[in-house]
Motif scaffolding. Structure first.
Motif, PDB file in Angstrom:
ATOM      1  N   ALA A   1     104.929  83.729  38.523  1.00 32.88           N
ATOM      2  CA  ALA A   1     106.272  84.050  38.095  1.00 32.88           C
ATOM      3  C   ALA A   1     107.025  85.125  38.935  1.00 32.88           C
ATOM      4  CB  ALA A   1     106.741  84.487  36.698  1.00 32.88           C
TER       5      ALA A   1
ATOM      6  N   GLU B   1     109.833  85.201  41.648  1.00 33.69           N
ATOM      7  CA  GLU B   1     110.995  85.921  41.586  1.00 33.69           C
ATOM      8  C   GLU B   1     111.139  86.583  42.931  1.00 33.69           C
ATOM      9  OE1 GLU B   1     114.380  87.280  39.899  1.00 33.69           O
ATOM     10  OE2 GLU B   1     113.015  85.959  39.162  1.00 33.69           O
ATOM     11  N   ARG B   2     110.344  87.234  43.378  1.00 31.56           N
ATOM     12  CA  ARG B   2     110.320  87.938  44.728  1.00 31.56           C
ATOM     13  C   ARG B   2     110.915  86.900  45.740  1.00 31.56           C
ATOM     14  NH1 ARG B   2     105.481  90.301  43.238  1.00 31.56           N
ATOM     15  NH2 ARG B   2     104.257  88.860  44.362  1.00 31.56           N
TER      16      ARG B   2
ATOM     17  N   THR C   1     112.687  84.040  45.296  1.00 29.43           N
ATOM     18  CA  THR C   1     114.057  83.717  44.822  1.00 29.43           C
ATOM     19  C   THR C   1     115.064  85.037  45.438  1.00 29.43           C
ATOM     20  OG1 THR C   1     113.396  82.576  42.978  1.00 29.43           O
ATOM     21  CG2 THR C   1     115.543  83.585  42.959  1.00 29.43           C
ATOM     22  N   ASP C   2     114.558  86.151  44.961  1.00 33.01           N
ATOM     23  CA  ASP C   2     115.433  87.392  45.446  1.00 33.01           C
ATOM     24  C   ASP C   2     115.423  87.315  47.176  1.00 33.01           C
ATOM     25  OD1 ASP C   2     115.310  88.040  43.042  1.00 33.01           O
ATOM     26  OD2 ASP C   2     113.889  89.899  43.467  1.00 33.01           O
TER      27      ASP C   2
ATOM     28  N   ARG D   1     108.155  76.415  40.030  1.00 31.74           N
ATOM     29  CA  ARG D   1     108.523  76.957  38.782  1.00 31.74           C
ATOM     30  C   ARG D   1     108.365  76.147  37.808  1.00 31.74           C
ATOM     31  NH1 ARG D   1     113.065  81.471  39.239  1.00 31.74           N
ATOM     32  NH2 ARG D   1     111.828  83.295  39.625  1.00 31.74           N
TER      33      ARG D   1
END
Length: 92
Positions: A29, A33-34, A36-37, A89
């Motif tokens: 996850a 997240e990285r 996605t950022d 995800r």
């Protein structure tokens, strides 16, 4: 217009395509997240370019169209990467 160069969006396009490849192999996850950022930052930057180009007074509407077309291609690649990441995800 700086953004009208033939390779002006080659690096962002390559980065978005790489992100889609990376998204397919995300293992945690935190990795997701990285990624996605990074995709959000890239999409925000492209929105800024779009705003600049559409707000600029230019004597060459074909250059404006070419830039917007290139931005659209990169945004499409970013959205593909986001879709791959969303699927990954769900699989985690």
């Amino acid at each position: 217009m700086f953004f009208a160069g033939p390779d002006a969006f080659a690096a962002p396009l390559a980065a978005a395509r790489r992100a889609a490849e990376d998204a397919a192999s995300v293992a945690t996850a935190a990795e997701a997240e990285r990624l996605t950022d990074g995709l959000t930052e890239q999409a925000d930057a492209l929105t800024t370019v779009t705003d600049l180009v559409t707000g600029a007074v230019t004597a060459d509407p074909s250059a404006t169209t070419a830039v917007l077309s290139a931005v659209g291609e990169v945004l499409a690649a970013v959205n593909r990467a986001r879709a791959v990441l969303a699927n990954r995800r769900r699989a985690l």
